[in-house]
Design a protein around this motif. Structure first.
Motif, PDB file in Angstrom:
ATOM      1  N   UNK A 181     -18.315  -0.969 -32.699  1.00 60.73           N
ATOM      2  CA  UNK A 181     -18.237  -1.724 -31.452  1.00 60.73           C
ATOM      3  C   UNK A 181     -16.822  -2.282 -31.290  1.00 60.73           C
ATOM      4  N   UNK A 182     -16.223  -2.087 -30.143  1.00 58.50           N
ATOM      5  CA  UNK A 182     -14.898  -2.630 -29.844  1.00 58.50           C
ATOM      6  C   UNK A 182     -14.968  -3.462 -28.570  1.00 58.50           C
ATOM      7  N   UNK A 183     -13.881  -4.173 -28.290  1.00 59.14           N
ATOM      8  CA  UNK A 183     -13.844  -4.999 -27.077  1.00 59.14           C
ATOM      9  C   UNK A 183     -12.635  -4.643 -26.228  1.00 59.14           C
ATOM     10  N   UNK A 184     -12.792  -4.828 -24.930  1.00 55.79           N
ATOM     11  CA  UNK A 184     -11.701  -4.652 -23.968  1.00 55.79           C
ATOM     12  C   UNK A 184     -11.102  -6.027 -23.709  1.00 55.79           C
ATOM     13  N   UNK A 228     -21.394 -15.339 -21.258  1.00 52.68           N
ATOM     14  CA  UNK A 228     -19.972 -15.039 -21.220  1.00 52.68           C
ATOM     15  C   UNK A 228     -19.797 -13.632 -20.665  1.00 52.68           C
ATOM     16  N   UNK A 229     -18.636 -13.367 -20.069  1.00 47.21           N
ATOM     17  CA  UNK A 229     -18.431 -12.030 -19.508  1.00 47.21           C
ATOM     18  C   UNK A 229     -18.459 -10.979 -20.628  1.00 47.21           C
ATOM     19  N   UNK A 230     -18.941  -9.806 -20.308  1.00 40.39           N
ATOM     20  CA  UNK A 230     -19.104  -8.755 -21.303  1.00 40.39           C
ATOM     21  C   UNK A 230     -17.797  -7.993 -21.491  1.00 40.39           C
ATOM     22  N   UNK A 231     -17.250  -8.068 -22.725  1.00 39.25           N
ATOM     23  CA  UNK A 231     -16.013  -7.362 -23.052  1.00 39.25           C
ATOM     24  C   UNK A 231     -16.247  -6.180 -23.992  1.00 39.25           C
ATOM     25  N   UNK A 232     -17.502  -5.970 -24.347  1.00 37.12           N
ATOM     26  CA  UNK A 232     -17.824  -4.962 -25.362  1.00 37.12           C
ATOM     27  C   UNK A 232     -17.682  -3.555 -24.810  1.00 37.12           C
ATOM     28  N   UNK A 233     -17.090  -2.708 -25.634  1.00 41.13           N
ATOM     29  CA  UNK A 233     -16.975  -1.282 -25.298  1.00 41.13           C
ATOM     30  C   UNK A 233     -17.875  -0.502 -26.254  1.00 41.13           C
ATOM     31  N   UNK A 234     -19.010  -0.031 -25.756  1.00 45.00           N
ATOM     32  CA  UNK A 234     -19.960   0.730 -26.562  1.00 45.00           C
ATOM     33  C   UNK A 234     -20.699   1.693 -25.643  1.00 45.00           C
ATOM     34  N   UNK A 253     -23.689   4.102 -24.083  1.00 41.67           N
ATOM     35  CA  UNK A 253     -25.124   3.893 -23.875  1.00 41.67           C
ATOM     36  C   UNK A 253     -25.924   4.438 -25.050  1.00 41.67           C
ATOM     37  N   UNK A 254     -25.471   5.565 -25.596  1.00 40.58           N
ATOM     38  CA  UNK A 254     -26.182   6.171 -26.727  1.00 40.58           C
ATOM     39  C   UNK A 254     -26.123   5.262 -27.950  1.00 40.58           C
ATOM     40  N   UNK A 255     -24.930   4.731 -28.262  1.00 39.20           N
ATOM     41  CA  UNK A 255     -24.800   3.834 -29.409  1.00 39.20           C
ATOM     42  C   UNK A 255     -25.521   2.518 -29.185  1.00 39.20           C
ATOM     43  N   UNK A 256     -25.525   2.033 -27.959  1.00 39.84           N
ATOM     44  CA  UNK A 256     -26.252   0.812 -27.628  1.00 39.84           C
ATOM     45  C   UNK A 256     -27.731   0.979 -27.930  1.00 39.84           C
ATOM     46  N   UNK A 257     -28.289   2.119 -27.565  1.00 38.54           N
ATOM     47  CA  UNK A 257     -29.703   2.380 -27.824  1.00 38.54           C
ATOM     48  C   UNK A 257     -29.964   2.550 -29.319  1.00 38.54           C
ATOM     49  N   UNK A 313     -21.479 -11.280 -26.459  1.00 36.00           N
ATOM     50  CA  UNK A 313     -21.746 -10.333 -25.378  1.00 36.00           C
ATOM     51  C   UNK A 313     -23.209 -10.440 -24.950  1.00 36.00           C
ATOM     52  N   UNK A 314     -23.490 -10.463 -23.649  1.00 37.60           N
ATOM     53  CA  UNK A 314     -24.887 -10.453 -23.215  1.00 37.60           C
ATOM     54  C   UNK A 314     -25.647  -9.240 -23.742  1.00 37.60           C
ATOM     55  N   UNK A 315     -24.923  -8.168 -24.077  1.00 41.87           N
ATOM     56  CA  UNK A 315     -25.595  -6.970 -24.602  1.00 41.87           C
ATOM     57  C   UNK A 315     -26.206  -7.210 -25.985  1.00 41.87           C
TER      58      UNK A 315
END
Length: 485
Positions: free
Chosen positions: A79-82, A100-106, A108-112, A270-272
């Motif tokens: 997981x990385x952030x922008x 907080x605003x979502x800065x995560x770069x991930x 959809x496949x990895x999120x699942x 991250x809200x995610x």
């Protein structure tokens, strides 16, 4: 012909005789082997299988490390952030947390994949049994991470714990045998009812290739400590009250089983993360500030699942969960994992509401923070109740920059002003400390720094090459704190 037949008959008889002799000898050897002790793994050069009985901590770790490993996040990338989350104090310290605003770069496949592995591990936590917990962990105690540069401040923290009148035993976890110092672990610490525990001895019974370091150490040390009720302390966090009588024996610990303390900054997860944790929406009533893990109190009888999930977050923290829970903000690490695990499991917890207080010094017109004051949950929980009316007492003094490491203090310039000559107090004027704590806590810390620095100058490995350590500590103490001078 007759001679040949006779020789043939003789040979057959000889073979039969030798066969029966061999069987008889082998039977006797088997009987003898059964009576002899088996050679040890060291004698044979082979590894000995781990056969500890259920109820031991090693057996517990063997089981749960396998489960954690089997449910690891098998994502294609970390997981990385922008950008990086900012560290600012929330404008309304008592208002509920806003996403907080979502800065995560991930992807959809990895999120699942993260969500599924998290769900599988949470499902495994349902198998925990109270009886097994009671067999594995007993009593109350304090846990901290030591070794290397952390031994010095850890000794000060343990002395401060004893100064409160507390008799809680202490387990100091060192990462491996290289960090185990015999003089400290077998000579000095037992005098303070403290002992060293080598973390690598437990890890040897878990999955191969598991490397645990830095921020990951606290959660797993807390998990593998022998205590059922535990005060986790950073080596630089100093108790100001007896944790037994003022925390373990009182509310809100008795009804909540987990207590955490606030940091200065607003929360930035991250809200995610909450989607990965299985929540359908952003949780309500979270405090606006992030957590500070210089101290934490937990009851494993009621919150072992929470602690296991927090350990899961830490083991997979550097690649996934640290970023999800802080998005690169200052202090990113284990500090958010404990309360996040409680929220994810809908477990009870108490987060101290009284804001953390900063102590520091003024030097050359600039203020530099040096320590954090955390407050007593008992007093904090009573605020707003009609019968309270008492001020919230300080409970811990977290001396994080600089740490109370005698060798570092005299060698790294923290004790001198910018002019290079004037001696400094680190925590502020004596009058302010007397008012806040009821005594000059910095003078007390320096009494201990001189005492331990002089006694252990030739014992702690990190101090052995520091010249005139005892003399330099004594000199600073006399110049700054000796009223006669």
């Amino acid at each position: 012909m007759r001679l040949t037949l006779r020789w043939l008959a003789f040979l057959v008889s000889l073979v039969v005789f030798l066969f029966y002799l061999y069987r008889s000898t082998e039977s006797s050897l088997d009987s003898l082997r059964a009576k002899l002790p088996l050679p040890s793994a060291q004698e044979t050069g082979q590894s000995e299988p781990h056969t500890e009985s259920p109820g031991t901590i090693s057996a517990f770790w063997q089981q749960w490390s396998r489960i954690i490993h089997e449910n690891r996040p098998n994502t294609k990338s970390s997981v990385t952030v922008k950008g990086t989350a900012t560290t600012v104090s929330p404008p309304e310290p008592n208002e509920p947390r806003q996403p907080y605003r979502d800065l995560v770069h991930v992807s959809d496949e990895d999120l699942e994949l993260l969500r599924l592995s998290h769900a599988r591990f949470v499902k495994e936590l349902e198998s925990l049994k109270t009886n097994d917990i009671d067999k594995t962990f007993q009593g109350r105690g304090a846990v901290m991470v030591g070794g290397g540069e952390y031994f010095g401040p850890a000794v000060i923290s343990i002395h401060m714990l004893r100064r409160t009148g507390s008799e809680l035993p202490v387990e100091v976890f060192v990462p491996n045998q290289n960090e185990y110092e015999k003089d400290m672990c077998e000579g000095y610490l037992p005098k303070l009812n403290a002992k060293c525990v080598v973390l690598a001895d437990f890890l040897a019974h878990g999955p191969t290739g598991l490397e645990i370091k830095h921020y990951q150490l606290k959660a797993i040390s807390l998990l593998l400590s022998s205590f059922a009720e535990v005060l986790l302390l950073d080596s630089d966090s100093n108790p100001l009250v007896d944790p037994g009588t003022t925390i373990f024996d009182t509310e809100p610990y008795l009804s909540h089983g987990l207590i955490t303390w606030p940091d200065f900054w607003g929360a930035t997860e991250s809200p995610q993360f909450w989607h990965i944790a299985g929540l359908s929406h952003f949780p309500e009533d979270l405090p606006p500030t992030s957590n500070e893990s210089g101290q934490l109190v937990i009851n494993k009888r009621t919150h072992l699942a929470t602690l296991l999930l927090a350990t899961y977050y830490n083991l997979y923290g550097p690649e996934h969960y640290y970023t999800l829970l802080s998005q690169g903000a200052l202090g990113q690490g284990d500090k958010e994992t404990f309360m996040a695990a409680a929220v994810a499991l809908n477990a009870t917890y108490y987060r101290v509401k009284t804001p953390v207080l900063s102590l520091g010094r003024h030097d050359g017109g600039r203020y530099k923070g040096t320590a954090m004051v955390q407050h007593l949950p008992l007093d904090d929980a009573s605020q707003g109740q009609e019968a309270s009316g008492n001020a919230v007492r300080p409970a811990f003094l977290h001396c994080n920059t600089p740490k109370m490491n005698a060798g570092h203090l005299v060698d790294e310039g923290d004790l001198l002003a910018v002019d290079g000559k004037s001696r400094l107090r680190l925590l502020g004027p004596k009058s302010d400390l007397d008012k806040l704590f009821g005594f000059d806590v910095e003078d007390t810390l320096w009494d201990l720094l001189v005492q331990t620095g002089c006694e252990l100058a030739d014992s702690i490995n990190e101090w052995k090459d520091r010249e005139r350590l005892c003399e330099r500590l004594t000199e600073h103490h006399q110049l700054v704190f000796d009223e006669a001078s």
